[in-house]
Design an enzyme around this catalytic site. Sequence first.
Site, PDB file in Angstrom:
ATOM      1  N   SER A   9       0.837  -1.202   0.000  1.00 32.10           N
ATOM      2  CA  SER A   9       0.000   0.000   0.000  1.00 32.10           C
ATOM      3  C   SER A   9       0.869   1.247   0.000  1.00 32.10           C
ATOM      4  O   SER A   9       1.630   1.498   0.951  1.00 32.10           O
ATOM      5  CB  SER A   9      -0.893   0.023   1.247  1.00 32.10           C
ATOM      6  OG  SER A   9      -1.410   1.323   1.412  1.00 32.10           O
ATOM      7  N   HIS A  35      -1.083  -1.399  -4.185  1.00 38.20           N
ATOM      8  CA  HIS A  35      -2.391  -1.108  -3.588  1.00 38.20           C
ATOM      9  C   HIS A  35      -2.527   0.404  -3.424  1.00 38.20           C
ATOM     10  O   HIS A  35      -1.720   1.046  -2.745  1.00 38.20           O
ATOM     11  CB  HIS A  35      -2.465  -1.824  -2.233  1.00 38.20           C
ATOM     12  CG  HIS A  35      -3.769  -1.698  -1.517  1.00 38.20           C
ATOM     13  ND1 HIS A  35      -4.850  -2.514  -1.784  1.00 38.20           N
ATOM     14  CD2 HIS A  35      -4.168  -0.858  -0.527  1.00 38.20           C
ATOM     15  CE1 HIS A  35      -5.856  -2.191  -0.985  1.00 38.20           C
ATOM     16  NE2 HIS A  35      -5.477  -1.186  -0.204  1.00 38.20           N
ATOM     17  N   ASP A  37      -4.729   3.425  -2.180  1.00 38.99           N
ATOM     18  CA  ASP A  37      -5.817   3.752  -1.253  1.00 38.99           C
ATOM     19  C   ASP A  37      -6.388   5.135  -1.545  1.00 38.99           C
ATOM     20  O   ASP A  37      -5.826   6.149  -1.129  1.00 38.99           O
ATOM     21  CB  ASP A  37      -5.284   3.732   0.191  1.00 38.99           C
ATOM     22  CG  ASP A  37      -5.100   2.326   0.724  1.00 38.99           C
ATOM     23  OD1 ASP A  37      -6.045   1.535   0.654  1.00 38.99           O
ATOM     24  OD2 ASP A  37      -3.994   2.034   1.223  1.00 38.99           O
ATOM     25  N   MET A  39      -9.055   7.912  -0.806  1.00 43.73           N
ATOM     26  CA  MET A  39      -9.950   8.301   0.305  1.00 43.73           C
ATOM     27  C   MET A  39     -10.537   9.670   0.036  1.00 43.73           C
ATOM     28  O   MET A  39      -9.811  10.578  -0.397  1.00 43.73           O
ATOM     29  CB  MET A  39      -9.167   8.368   1.615  1.00 43.73           C
ATOM     30  CG  MET A  39      -8.458   7.094   1.978  1.00 43.73           C
ATOM     31  SD  MET A  39      -7.602   7.303   3.545  1.00 43.73           S
ATOM     32  CE  MET A  39      -6.698   5.764   3.641  1.00 43.73           C
ATOM     33  N   HIS A  74      -8.183   0.724  -4.100  1.00 43.20           N
ATOM     34  CA  HIS A  74      -9.078   0.533  -2.961  1.00 43.20           C
ATOM     35  C   HIS A  74      -9.814   1.842  -2.722  1.00 43.20           C
ATOM     36  O   HIS A  74      -9.239   2.796  -2.200  1.00 43.20           O
ATOM     37  CB  HIS A  74      -8.249   0.116  -1.738  1.00 43.20           C
ATOM     38  CG  HIS A  74      -9.058  -0.082  -0.505  1.00 43.20           C
ATOM     39  ND1 HIS A  74      -8.487  -0.219   0.744  1.00 43.20           N
ATOM     40  CD2 HIS A  74     -10.401  -0.191  -0.309  1.00 43.20           C
ATOM     41  CE1 HIS A  74      -9.445  -0.384   1.652  1.00 43.20           C
ATOM     42  NE2 HIS A  74     -10.618  -0.354   1.036  1.00 43.20           N
ATOM     43  N   MET A  76     -12.038   4.023  -0.941  1.00 46.33           N
ATOM     44  CA  MET A  76     -12.728   4.337   0.319  1.00 46.33           C
ATOM     45  C   MET A  76     -13.476   5.643   0.121  1.00 46.33           C
ATOM     46  O   MET A  76     -13.086   6.708   0.611  1.00 46.33           O
ATOM     47  CB  MET A  76     -11.687   4.414   1.445  1.00 46.33           C
ATOM     48  CG  MET A  76     -11.198   3.037   1.862  1.00 46.33           C
ATOM     49  SD  MET A  76      -9.699   3.086   2.829  1.00 46.33           S
ATOM     50  CE  MET A  76      -8.498   3.161   1.509  1.00 46.33           C
ATOM     51  N   MET A 145     -11.413  -6.195   5.437  1.00 44.16           N
ATOM     52  CA  MET A 145     -10.556  -5.237   6.149  1.00 44.16           C
ATOM     53  C   MET A 145     -10.173  -5.798   7.516  1.00 44.16           C
ATOM     54  O   MET A 145     -11.021  -6.333   8.250  1.00 44.16           O
ATOM     55  CB  MET A 145     -11.290  -3.899   6.366  1.00 44.16           C
ATOM     56  CG  MET A 145     -11.490  -3.052   5.118  1.00 44.16           C
ATOM     57  SD  MET A 145      -9.968  -2.590   4.258  1.00 44.16           S
ATOM     58  CE  MET A 145      -9.086  -1.629   5.498  1.00 44.16           C
ATOM     59  N   GLY A 150      -9.053   3.977   6.688  1.00 34.30           N
ATOM     60  CA  GLY A 150      -8.808   5.414   6.858  1.00 34.30           C
ATOM     61  C   GLY A 150      -7.351   5.757   7.114  1.00 34.30           C
ATOM     62  O   GLY A 150      -6.889   6.821   6.713  1.00 34.30           O
ATOM     63  N   PHE A 151      -6.643   4.849   7.759  1.00 35.08           N
ATOM     64  CA  PHE A 151      -5.260   5.169   8.121  1.00 35.08           C
ATOM     65  C   PHE A 151      -4.362   3.938   8.029  1.00 35.08           C
ATOM     66  O   PHE A 151      -4.822   2.828   8.292  1.00 35.08           O
ATOM     67  CB  PHE A 151      -5.191   5.728   9.556  1.00 35.08           C
ATOM     68  CG  PHE A 151      -6.006   6.982   9.716  1.00 35.08           C
ATOM     69  CD1 PHE A 151      -5.448   8.225   9.424  1.00 35.08           C
ATOM     70  CD2 PHE A 151      -7.333   6.916  10.116  1.00 35.08           C
ATOM     71  CE1 PHE A 151      -6.223   9.384   9.537  1.00 35.08           C
ATOM     72  CE2 PHE A 151      -8.109   8.068  10.229  1.00 35.08           C
ATOM     73  CZ  PHE A 151      -7.552   9.305   9.940  1.00 35.08           C
ATOM     74  N   GLY A 152      -3.104   4.175   7.680  1.00 30.39           N
ATOM     75  CA  GLY A 152      -2.111   3.110   7.713  1.00 30.39           C
ATOM     76  C   GLY A 152      -1.558   2.971   9.121  1.00 30.39           C
ATOM     77  O   GLY A 152      -1.866   3.787  10.002  1.00 30.39           O
ATOM     78  N   GLY A 153      -0.771   1.935   9.324  1.00 30.54           N
ATOM     79  CA  GLY A 153      -0.047   1.782  10.586  1.00 30.54           C
ATOM     80  C   GLY A 153      -0.896   1.362  11.778  1.00 30.54           C
ATOM     81  O   GLY A 153      -0.468   1.521  12.924  1.00 30.54           O
ATOM     82  N   ASP A 179      -6.377  -6.483   4.461  1.00 31.29           N
ATOM     83  CA  ASP A 179      -5.779  -5.145   4.409  1.00 31.29           C
ATOM     84  C   ASP A 179      -5.810  -4.502   5.785  1.00 31.29           C
ATOM     85  O   ASP A 179      -6.888  -4.248   6.327  1.00 31.29           O
ATOM     86  CB  ASP A 179      -6.583  -4.305   3.395  1.00 31.29           C
ATOM     87  CG  ASP A 179      -6.052  -2.886   3.239  1.00 31.29           C
ATOM     88  OD1 ASP A 179      -4.973  -2.592   3.777  1.00 31.29           O
ATOM     89  OD2 ASP A 179      -6.731  -2.093   2.553  1.00 31.29           O
ATOM     90  N   GLY A 181      -2.475  -3.724   8.888  1.00 23.47           N
ATOM     91  CA  GLY A 181      -1.651  -4.296   9.953  1.00 23.47           C
ATOM     92  C   GLY A 181      -0.949  -5.588   9.593  1.00 23.47           C
ATOM     93  O   GLY A 181      -0.498  -6.320  10.474  1.00 23.47           O
ATOM     94  N   GLY A 201       1.332  -2.077   3.934  1.00 23.97           N
ATOM     95  CA  GLY A 201       1.826  -0.716   3.763  1.00 23.97           C
ATOM     96  C   GLY A 201       3.082  -0.491   4.576  1.00 23.97           C
ATOM     97  O   GLY A 201       4.213  -0.590   4.077  1.00 23.97           O
ATOM     98  N   THR A 202       2.871  -0.239   5.865  1.00 22.52           N
ATOM     99  CA  THR A 202       3.974   0.104   6.760  1.00 22.52           C
ATOM    100  C   THR A 202       5.076  -0.958   6.742  1.00 22.52           C
ATOM    101  O   THR A 202       6.260  -0.633   6.639  1.00 22.52           O
ATOM    102  CB  THR A 202       3.430   0.266   8.202  1.00 22.52           C
ATOM    103  OG1 THR A 202       2.343   1.204   8.159  1.00 22.52           O
ATOM    104  CG2 THR A 202       4.495   0.773   9.152  1.00 22.52           C
ATOM    105  N   SER A 203       4.678  -2.229   6.828  1.00 18.25           N
ATOM    106  CA  SER A 203       5.693  -3.290   6.974  1.00 18.25           C
ATOM    107  C   SER A 203       6.622  -3.357   5.769  1.00 18.25           C
ATOM    108  O   SER A 203       7.780  -3.736   5.901  1.00 18.25           O
ATOM    109  CB  SER A 203       5.030  -4.644   7.227  1.00 18.25           C
ATOM    110  OG  SER A 203       4.294  -5.056   6.091  1.00 18.25           O
TER     111      SER A 203
HETATM  112  C1  DX5 Z   1      -6.332   1.645   5.439  1.00 15.94           C
HETATM  113  C2  DX5 Z   1      -5.843   1.271   4.078  1.00 15.94           C
HETATM  114  C3  DX5 Z   1      -4.733   0.303   4.082  1.00 15.94           C
HETATM  115  C4  DX5 Z   1      -3.464   0.799   4.734  1.00 15.94           C
HETATM  116  C5  DX5 Z   1      -2.651  -0.373   5.158  1.00 15.94           C
HETATM  117  O1  DX5 Z   1      -7.471   2.406   5.299  1.00 15.94           O
HETATM  118  O2  DX5 Z   1      -6.900   0.669   3.342  1.00 15.94           O
HETATM  119  O3  DX5 Z   1      -4.470  -0.159   2.758  1.00 15.94           O
HETATM  120  O4  DX5 Z   1      -2.711   1.609   3.881  1.00 15.94           O
HETATM  121  O5  DX5 Z   1      -1.544   0.079   5.824  1.00 15.94           O
HETATM  122  P1  DX5 Z   1      -0.763  -0.787   6.906  1.00 15.94           P
HETATM  123  O6  DX5 Z   1      -0.240  -2.003   6.198  1.00 15.94           O
HETATM  124  O7  DX5 Z   1       0.282   0.131   7.372  1.00 15.94           O
HETATM  125  O8  DX5 Z   1      -1.752  -1.173   7.969  1.00 15.94           O
HETATM  126 ZN    ZN Z   2      -6.396  -0.347   1.457  1.00 15.07          ZN
END
Ligand code: DX5
Ligand code: ZN
Length: 230
Positions: A9, A35, A37, A39, A74, A76, A145, A150-153, A179, A181, A201-203
């Site tokens: 992501s 991926h 995202d 929003m 994706h 949102m 999900m 809404g947010f990564g990490g 998707d 964590g 994403g983060t990882s």
């Molecule tokens: C959250 C996004 C995810 C997010 C995942 O709303 O849909 O795709 O970027 O990020 P990580 O892998 O950091 O949880």
């Molecule tokens: Zn996503």
Amino acid sequence: MVQPIISPSILASDFANLGCQCKRVVETGDVDWLHLDVMDGHFVPNISFGPPVIESLRKQFPRDSDKPIVFDCHMMVSDPEEWIAEIAKAGGDSYTFHYEATKDPASVIAKIKKYGLKAAMGIKPGTPIDVVYPFVEDLDMVLVMTVEPGFGGQKFMPEMMPKVEALRAKYPHLDIEVDGGLGKDTIQPAADAGANVIVAGTSVFKAENPKEVTQLLKNTVEQSILAKSK
Ligand code: DX5
Ligand code: ZN
């Protein structure tokens, strides 16, 4: 048999260096999808990016290259039917809308296909899996999900795995995406439950060595698929 797919992501990337950041993860050799995202600040309490950014990124990953990268969008957004044409034009390949964002999933799916995109439907953590069953035959993928969108990490929610298990039991050949964590500490339960498309994403983007992570994610999913096929 389903294939293991890793879909990093870009939300976790440094947007000022988006092209280079994406090339760095694609160079691992384990990544076939990105991926994206999108929003709208309405369906989720955050705004990310939209079609213009996707269009720019597509120029960095042309479709006629040796290894075309799938743009896994994706969405949102409220009113998911509104953005299908734009995403197709910008270079998206797959369009994931949210079940919670529409009163008429069937017509959104039909419109996505009309524009030549793969159709996927996502559900938020509070939505039960059985809402997707009437639509699965018309879908290319279902997204479960594993965080609130809404947010990564955020922290992976293992309590979503029974939804993945139930879906996999009914549809052995369906692409099932998870998707939120996902990383080296959470991939095993997701793979065991039957997810084969892993958003991370983060990882991946924040890793010192992205290859180490993408390889572990992909191998774990692959082993799990093989074990189930015995
Ligand atoms: C959250 C996004 C995810 C997010 C995942 O709303 O849909 O795709 O970027 O990020 P990580 O892998 O950091 O949880
Ligand atoms: Zn996503």
